[in-house]
Design a protein around this motif. Structure first.
Motif, short mmCIF file in Angstrom:
data_model
loop_
_atom_site.label_atom_id
_atom_site.label_comp_id
_atom_site.label_asym_id
_atom_site.label_seq_id
_atom_site.Cartn_x
_atom_site.Cartn_y
_atom_site.Cartn_z
N VAL A 160 0.82 -1.21 0.00
CA VAL A 160 0.00 0.00 0.00
C VAL A 160 0.85 1.26 0.00
CG1 VAL A 160 -2.07 -1.03 1.01
CG2 VAL A 160 -0.32 -0.12 2.52
N GLU A 161 2.13 1.12 0.38
CA GLU A 161 3.01 2.28 0.39
C GLU A 161 4.47 1.82 0.36
OE1 GLU A 161 3.84 6.27 3.13
OE2 GLU A 161 2.45 4.73 3.84
N ALA A 162 5.28 2.56 -0.38
CA ALA A 162 6.73 2.36 -0.35
C ALA A 162 7.35 3.67 0.14
CB ALA A 162 7.26 2.01 -1.73
N ASN A 163 8.44 3.58 0.85
CA ASN A 163 9.09 4.77 1.42
C ASN A 163 9.84 5.53 0.33
OD1 ASN A 163 10.46 6.68 2.89
ND2 ASN A 163 11.20 5.25 4.44
N ALA A 164 9.19 6.54 -0.23
CA ALA A 164 9.76 7.32 -1.32
C ALA A 164 11.01 8.09 -0.89
CB ALA A 164 8.72 8.29 -1.88
N GLU A 165 11.13 8.38 0.40
CA GLU A 165 12.30 9.11 0.91
C GLU A 165 13.60 8.36 0.61
OE1 GLU A 165 12.38 12.12 2.89
OE2 GLU A 165 10.39 12.26 2.01
#
Length: 129
Positions: free
Chosen positions: A76-81
């Motif tokens: 649902v989410e990947a750490n774009a940072e």
């Protein structure tokens, strides 16, 4: 060094249960063994993953290592940072250096993972920390 609220895999990933999702990253032992992390490739949101399949890549000055998903589910989410700052994994592997969040398909899969004490015993048996 190994937070008690997490579950761990023998491939040195951790997962923190957050409702019906799990936040995933690599352990302190893994980031230390890899050394300075220079690149992280993560799956896109919407990807279906299976427990213990490769879902990404962590590249350091020493080695390239697969990132394995501890559970099955949907990203649902990947750490774009981490695209711009992969060194966050070295600086704060349990905080800002997290990698992906997965909506769990089967929460019972967590039962097959190690708690912090079992993970530390596993590391000691492997000659780790």
């Amino acid at each position: 060094m190994y937070p008690a609220d997490l579950k761990y895999t023998k491939e040195h990933e951790w997962i923190r249960l957050e409702g019906d999702t799990g936040r995933i990253g690599i352990s302190h032992h893994a980031q230390q063994a890899l050394g300075d992390i220079v690149f992280v490739e993560l799956p896109k949101a919407g990807r279906q993953v299976k427990a213990m399949e490769s879902i990404g890549v962590v590249e350091s000055v020493k080695a390239v290592s697969d990132l394995y998903g501890p559970v099955s589910g949907e990203v649902v989410e990947a750490n774009a940072e981490l695209e711009a700052q992969p060194e966050l994994v070295n600086k704060d592997c349990y905080g800002t250096g997290w990698m992906v969040v997965v909506k769990l398909a089967n929460p019972k899969e967590l039962d097959g993972l190690m708690d912090a004490a079992a993970y530390q015993a596993y590391l000691a048996a492997e000659g780790g920390h």
